[in-house]
Scaffold this motif. Structure first.
Motif, short mmCIF file in Angstrom:
data_model
loop_
_atom_site.label_atom_id
_atom_site.label_comp_id
_atom_site.label_asym_id
_atom_site.label_seq_id
_atom_site.Cartn_x
_atom_site.Cartn_y
_atom_site.Cartn_z
N LEU A 59 0.82 -1.21 0.00
CA LEU A 59 0.00 0.00 0.00
C LEU A 59 0.86 1.26 0.00
CD1 LEU A 59 -2.53 -1.17 2.74
CD2 LEU A 59 -2.71 -1.41 0.25
N ASP A 60 0.33 2.32 -0.62
CA ASP A 60 1.03 3.60 -0.60
C ASP A 60 0.52 4.46 0.55
OD1 ASP A 60 -1.41 4.71 -1.38
OD2 ASP A 60 -0.76 5.18 -3.42
N TYR A 61 0.93 5.70 0.59
CA TYR A 61 0.58 6.61 1.69
C TYR A 61 -0.91 6.90 1.78
CZ TYR A 61 0.24 10.21 -1.90
OH TYR A 61 -0.14 10.93 -3.01
N ARG A 117 -0.64 -0.61 -4.52
CA ARG A 117 0.28 -0.24 -5.60
C ARG A 117 1.04 -1.43 -6.14
NH1 ARG A 117 -2.16 3.45 -7.58
NH2 ARG A 117 -2.53 5.21 -6.24
N ALA A 118 1.08 -2.50 -5.39
CA ALA A 118 1.82 -3.69 -5.83
C ALA A 118 1.40 -4.85 -4.93
CB ALA A 118 3.32 -3.46 -5.73
N ALA A 119 2.01 -5.99 -5.16
CA ALA A 119 1.78 -7.15 -4.32
C ALA A 119 3.10 -7.87 -4.10
CB ALA A 119 0.77 -8.09 -4.95
N LEU A 120 3.19 -8.53 -3.00
CA LEU A 120 4.37 -9.33 -2.68
C LEU A 120 3.87 -10.75 -2.47
CD1 LEU A 120 7.41 -9.36 -1.92
CD2 LEU A 120 6.70 -8.91 0.44
N ALA A 154 6.92 -8.34 5.93
CA ALA A 154 7.62 -7.73 4.80
C ALA A 154 6.71 -6.78 4.04
CB ALA A 154 8.15 -8.82 3.85
N GLY A 155 5.45 -7.18 3.83
CA GLY A 155 4.49 -6.30 3.16
C GLY A 155 4.25 -5.02 3.93
N GLN A 156 4.14 -5.14 5.24
CA GLN A 156 3.95 -3.95 6.08
C GLN A 156 5.18 -3.05 6.04
OE1 GLN A 156 2.92 -5.82 9.80
NE2 GLN A 156 0.74 -5.58 9.41
N GLU A 157 6.35 -3.63 6.08
CA GLU A 157 7.59 -2.84 6.05
C GLU A 157 7.72 -2.06 4.75
OE1 GLU A 157 12.42 -3.53 6.20
OE2 GLU A 157 11.11 -5.06 7.04
N ILE A 158 7.46 -2.71 3.63
CA ILE A 158 7.53 -2.03 2.33
C ILE A 158 6.47 -0.94 2.26
CG2 ILE A 158 7.24 -2.31 -0.16
CD1 ILE A 158 8.33 -5.23 0.27
N SER A 159 5.27 -1.25 2.72
CA SER A 159 4.19 -0.26 2.69
C SER A 159 4.52 0.95 3.56
CB SER A 159 2.88 -0.90 3.17
OG SER A 159 2.44 -1.88 2.25
N GLY A 187 5.00 5.21 2.91
CA GLY A 187 4.21 6.19 3.64
C GLY A 187 2.92 5.68 4.24
N TRP A 188 2.62 4.39 4.09
CA TRP A 188 1.40 3.82 4.64
C TRP A 188 1.47 3.79 6.16
CZ3 TRP A 188 0.97 -0.94 7.32
CH2 TRP A 188 -0.34 -1.35 7.58
N LYS A 189 0.36 4.13 6.80
CA LYS A 189 0.26 4.03 8.26
C LYS A 189 -0.93 3.15 8.58
CE LYS A 189 2.25 8.49 9.53
NZ LYS A 189 3.03 8.80 8.46
N ALA A 190 -0.74 2.20 9.47
CA ALA A 190 -1.82 1.30 9.87
C ALA A 190 -2.93 2.09 10.54
CB ALA A 190 -1.30 0.23 10.82
N VAL A 191 -4.15 1.76 10.19
CA VAL A 191 -5.32 2.40 10.77
C VAL A 191 -6.22 1.29 11.29
CG1 VAL A 191 -7.33 3.84 10.33
CG2 VAL A 191 -5.17 4.34 9.17
#
Length: 64
Positions: A9-11, A16-19, A43-48, A52-56
């Motif tokens: 995920l982006d900001y 935006r992509a998949a792993l 890994a997906g969370q780290e890349i996201s 700029g992605w922030k968990a909500v």
């Protein structure tokens, strides 16, 4: 064969992509399928987060 995947995920929280990982079922799921799954989610969370992605809480994308 088996495969696991997570979104990147982006900001804005937009995908935006998949792993993903894939391979022989025993290698991917084995006796502890939570192991590869947890590493892939992390890994997906780290890349996201790098994008700029922030968990909500209650977000549409769960990663889990």
């Amino acid at each position: 064969m088996a495969a696991l995947g997570v979104p990147i995920l982006d900001y804005r929280g937009q995908v935006r992509a998949a792993l993903s990982i894939s391979g022989v079922r025993e290698a991917i799921l084995g006796t502890d399928p939570a192991g590869p799954r947890e590493r892939l989610v992390e890994a997906g969370q780290e890349i996201s987060r790098a994008l700029g992605w922030k968990a909500v809480t209650g977000a549409v994308a769960d990663f889990g």
